[in-house]
Structure formats: C-alpha cells, structure tokens
Design an enzyme around this catalytic site. Structure first.
Site, PDB file in Angstrom:
ATOM      1  CD  GLU A  35      -6.163   7.217   5.116  1.00 53.64           C
ATOM      2  OE1 GLU A  35      -6.267   6.190   5.932  1.00 53.64           O
ATOM      3  OE2 GLU A  35      -5.381   7.140   4.029  1.00 53.64           O
ATOM      4  CD  GLU A  48      -2.513   1.364   2.645  1.00 54.49           C
ATOM      5  OE1 GLU A  48      -3.657   1.387   2.717  1.00 54.49           O
ATOM      6  OE2 GLU A  48      -2.076   1.076   3.563  1.00 54.49           O
TER       7      GLU A  48
END
Length: 362
Positions: free
Chosen positions: A230, A142
């Site tokens: 985020e 990721e």
C-alpha cells in the site's frame, strides 16, 4: 469466496456480478492497471483472491499476477491524497469468527521499496477485515499486521506482544472511510506493528487474532487474509515471488513426484466417498488414478476436481453432487437434485435453501 454473496445477499443480478468483477479471465502474467478512470480490479486466480485499487484522486498503478498467490505491484500515486493498494490471499467469506480458525499461516518473500513521495508513506502488511454481519457489540474491523514500512507507520497507545518470536505492538484506532459493506462508515482498525522491519518470513496470522481477542477487542467473522502493498502519496514497487496462505500447521499438502506437479493452496479435513473407483474424468485424463480409500481426504480442489494423496502421490477423490469449488468454501450441495439455479460463476451453479447459498448439481 464471492464478495457479491455478502454484499447483496439474495439480490442476484448480472449488474451486481459486473460490479464484483468475477475472474475477469485472469491468467498468469496478466497485468491489471488502474488509473485514468479505472480504479479497481478484483477476483480470484489460481486459488487465491486478488485486488488492485486506486483512489480517484489521481495517479496510476498495476498488478501483474503470478502463479499461486504471487504478484508484482507498481504504483505512481505521489499526488495529493493519492492512495494505492494491491493484495493477494485467501477469501474466507465471513462465515465464522476469525478466532474460530485454529490456525492460519502466511509465508512470503518480497522486494519492497518506495521510489518517490509527496510527503507520503508506504507499507507491506497482512491485511483484511472482520465483518460483524449484524452481531450486536461486534464492530466492523479493518486489520493490519505491518511487516515493513517507509517514512511513517500508524502508532497509538498499546501493548507489546511476542508472536513468532518477534515483538509486535498492538493497538486500535477509529477510522471513517469506504468499507467492504459499501459506502462510508466509521469502523475500528486493529494493528500489529512489527518492531523489527522485514520483507520475508512466516506469520502465524491466527496468533494475532488471539492477541487482539485477549485484549477484549471485538472479533467478527473473518472476511479475508491477504498480503498487501500500500502506498499513500507515494510511488513504489512490490515484487512478491513467494506467497502462500494456509489453514493447517503443516501448510500445503505434499507434492506429487511424477512429471506433472501440482502446488496446493489449502488443505481441508473433509472426506469424500470414492465409490466404484469413480472420480473426476479430468483427473484421470492426466494420468492420475482414483484414490483407493473409499473415504479419501480431500487435500485440494481445483477446476479439475477434488484431489487426495496416497503413497505421496496425488489421486482423485470421489465425484461430488455439486461443484467442488463450492463445497471447498464451506457451502453444502443443495438437497434438491433439481434445485433452481439463482446464480452461476466460475465456481459453479448456486442455489438457495433455508436462506443459505448451496451448490446446485453439476
């Protein structure tokens, strides 16, 4: 790219498609909400992927889809372990190694702010995954290219590199949690953290991949490149009125100078024969001509067909044997003109040959 193709291979079922979410009838101005038991929306609209996600611990959030890749996200997750993200970009489908792409660029402008916090933080970043797809010695990754943040940003021992004239600190960490493979795993996280925060500019994403590779870090197949807002135990707003992701240095193809304008999302180098001046009827119905070049270059593919450019004007390239949306993703048309259709979605009809997806005839 359809996530379902990589999570479930040949397990083609209507249940699996429902899990993925399809396009969901997405449209410009549509507001997608999470919270109260709904924790995800995922799909493709106007040539770009989108995803909004909220952890089940509580809170709420929304994403409003704009034209192209633009969007606006709002979240209220200032609760214990509240986690929200909203992103748009391009899906690459894990078909080849991330560093095999010669160039990937991203341009953006954003108004980004955190409005509340429960000892939390937030960030604006380029986000995606490298999928190992069973390749030995290549980790599931990721990745984050962090441009702006509030209250906290990940940090570890690493190295300073210069990319696009700016200093980024690159480092990696181990993390355990949910992944694109489904379920929880322990995987790698690769970071590039910009030392001077900003909320607009150009990012040569492929240079970050190369910088990580130069450190000897394992690089898997590229799953996606997206701009991500985020929040962790926080509330905030991210308004992104400009966003483009592209795979050629010149970016988007030139726009037509006629009354009707088209904004391109990506450029390909594929050529497509235009025989007898035939091209998509949906293109000629809009007043555009078929390209005169018998091997015109396809610059753009949408629901109307395949588009070329002549004399700085859009024109229609030849009609393919299967959906242009399928071949634009790197898949081939099935060689069997009567191929069995295993799966149908908004991109077209899908068959299988040699254990690989292919496009069935129109």
């Amino acid at each position: 790219m359809r996530t379902i193709k990589f999570l479930f291979a040949l397990a083609i079922t209507t249940v699996a498609k429902a899990q993925w979410g399809g396009n969901g009838g997405a449209s410009a101005g549509q507001r997608l909400s999470v919270g109260g038991g709904q924790n995800q929306h995922k799909g493709v609209f106007d040539g770009f992927s989108y995803e909004i996600w909220l952890d089940n611990t509580g809170g709420s959030g929304s994403m409003t889809l704009g034209k192209g890749a633009t969007f606006k996200a709002e979240w209220s997750a200032a609760v214990n372990r509240g986690n929200f993200l909203a992103r748009r970009g391009l899906d690459f489908g894990s078909t080849k190694k991330a560093t095999a792409y010669e160039y990937i660029g991203l341009d953006y402008e954003a108004s980004y702010r955190q409005t509340a916090s429960a000892s939390g933080n937030s960030r604006l970043c380029v986000y995606g995954w490298f999928q190992n797809r069973g390749v030995q010695g290549v980790p599931l990754v990721e990745y984050y290219i962090i441009e702006d943040w509030v209250d906290w940003v990940p940090d570890a021992q690493g190295k300073m590199v210069t990319i696009d004239g700016a200093q980024y600190k690159i480092f990696q960490m181990d993390h355990t949690g949910p992944t694109i493979n489904g379920g929880n795993e322990t995987f790698k996280q690769y970071f590039s953290v910009r030392q001077q925060k900003r909320t607009s500019g150009h990012i040569t994403v492929s240079d970050h991949f190369k910088a990580w590779s130069n450190q000897g870090w394992g690089i898997g197949n590229l799953y996606e490149v997206a701009l991500n807002a985020e929040g962790w135990q926080s509330s905030g707003v991210a308004d992104v009125p400009k966003l483009d992701v592209y795979t050629t240095k010149q970016g988007s193809a030139p726009r037509t100078t006629t009354t009707t304008t088209r904004t391109t999302t990506r450029t390909t180098t594929k050529t497509l024969p235009t025989t007898n001046k035939k091209c998509s009827a949906k293109i000629t119905a809009q007043g555009y001509k078929c390209c005169s070049d018998p091997n015109c270059v396809v610059y753009y593919t949408d629901e109307d067909g395949t588009w070329g450019v002549e004399n700085n004007q859009w024109c229609g390239c030849g009609v393919e044997a299967c959906s242009g949306k399928i071949t634009a993703q790197g898949y081939k048309c099935c060689s069997d003109p009567k191929c069995v259709v295993y799966y149908t979605d908004d991109d077209g009809k899908w068959g299988v040959e040699n254990n690989e997806w292919c496009g069935c005839g129109l």
